[in-house]
Design an enzyme around this catalytic site. Structure first.
Site, PDB file in Angstrom:
ATOM      1  N   HIS A  68       0.817  -1.205   0.000  1.00 62.74           N
ATOM      2  CA  HIS A  68       0.000   0.000   0.000  1.00 62.74           C
ATOM      3  C   HIS A  68       0.853   1.258   0.000  1.00 62.74           C
ATOM      4  O   HIS A  68       1.933   1.282   0.589  1.00 62.74           O
ATOM      5  CB  HIS A  68      -0.894   0.037   1.246  1.00 62.74           C
ATOM      6  CG  HIS A  68      -1.758  -1.180   1.384  1.00 62.74           C
ATOM      7  ND1 HIS A  68      -2.085  -1.706   2.611  1.00 62.74           N
ATOM      8  CD2 HIS A  68      -2.340  -1.981   0.474  1.00 62.74           C
ATOM      9  CE1 HIS A  68      -2.848  -2.771   2.439  1.00 62.74           C
ATOM     10  NE2 HIS A  68      -3.014  -2.964   1.151  1.00 62.74           N
ATOM     11  N   TYR A 138       0.685   1.791  13.826  1.00 63.35           N
ATOM     12  CA  TYR A 138       1.128   2.796  12.864  1.00 63.35           C
ATOM     13  C   TYR A 138       0.904   4.181  13.464  1.00 63.35           C
ATOM     14  O   TYR A 138      -0.168   4.453  13.985  1.00 63.35           O
ATOM     15  CB  TYR A 138       0.282   2.754  11.587  1.00 63.35           C
ATOM     16  CG  TYR A 138       0.081   1.415  10.961  1.00 63.35           C
ATOM     17  CD1 TYR A 138       0.808   1.029   9.847  1.00 63.35           C
ATOM     18  CD2 TYR A 138      -0.868   0.532  11.462  1.00 63.35           C
ATOM     19  CE1 TYR A 138       0.610  -0.198   9.241  1.00 63.35           C
ATOM     20  CE2 TYR A 138      -1.077  -0.706  10.867  1.00 63.35           C
ATOM     21  CZ  TYR A 138      -0.338  -1.058   9.755  1.00 63.35           C
ATOM     22  OH  TYR A 138      -0.543  -2.270   9.165  1.00 63.35           O
TER      23      TYR A 138
END
Length: 189
Positions: A68, A138
């Site tokens: 991604h 994240y």
């Protein structure tokens, strides 16, 4: 906390130094002064105060998530594995970069507590390598904008990513991802 550079410009590996005793361990998982000092020294544009969002995923053994990325000004991430272990893979998708198209892999786990700083313009993915579910955390420098999302197939023949285990569950979105060739053409526009 130690900071190591990698073969991909701007990518940093931040390695905490835990204190352990018979109770377990304690470690600092992030230090703004250390991060910012390395960013200033290297000319990096992301500072600790730029991070605006924290996210977490839990994935089963052998799951692959990725690859991604984001268009526009991209997205910087600070990634760590808080539980279990993953092989984290980056591919440089920054047009004009001397390492464009090159990939590098990193083991992130709940033993070393290493964090990976991913600068804007990278494709990112991982495979769970532990026998237990892995929690990947994240820290992201800007809100998610779905219209800027890009993805390349985890098994794209041009990338030839060497996933360490047989492939487990992959999302429908990731199975339908585009090719590296399609993305490079799009980036040239």
């Amino acid at each position: 906390m130690r900071v190591e550079t990698t073969t991909l410009p701007g990518v940093l590996l931040l390695i905490p130094v835990p204190s352990s005793d018979d109770r377990g361990f304690f470690t600092r998982t992030f230090d703004t002064e250390i991060f910012d000092a390395h960013q200033y020294a290297s000319g990096g544009s992301v500072r600790s105060g730029d991070f605006t969002q924290d996210s977490q995923s839990r994935s089963h053994p052998q799951v692959v998530r990725g690859m991604h990325g984001r268009l526009g000004r991209g997205e910087a991430k600070l990634v760590r594995c808080a539980r279990g272990s993953v092989l984290d893979v980056l591919v440089d998708a920054r047009p004009g970069s001397p390492t464009f198209g090159r990939q590098e892999s990193f083991v992130l786990d709940d033993v070393t507590h290493a964090h990976l700083f991913v600068p804007p313009g990278m494709l990112h993915g991982f495979q769970v390598t532990s026998d237990i579910d892995a929690d990947v955390c994240y820290r992201i420098d800007r809100p998610h904008e779905p219209s800027e999302d890009v993805s390349v197939a985890f098994d794209d023949p041009d990338l030839q990513i060497a996933w360490p285990l047989p492939i487990g569950v992959v999302s429908t979105r990731d199975r339908a991802a585009g090719t590296w060739e399609d993305l490079t053409r799009r980036l040239e526009q």
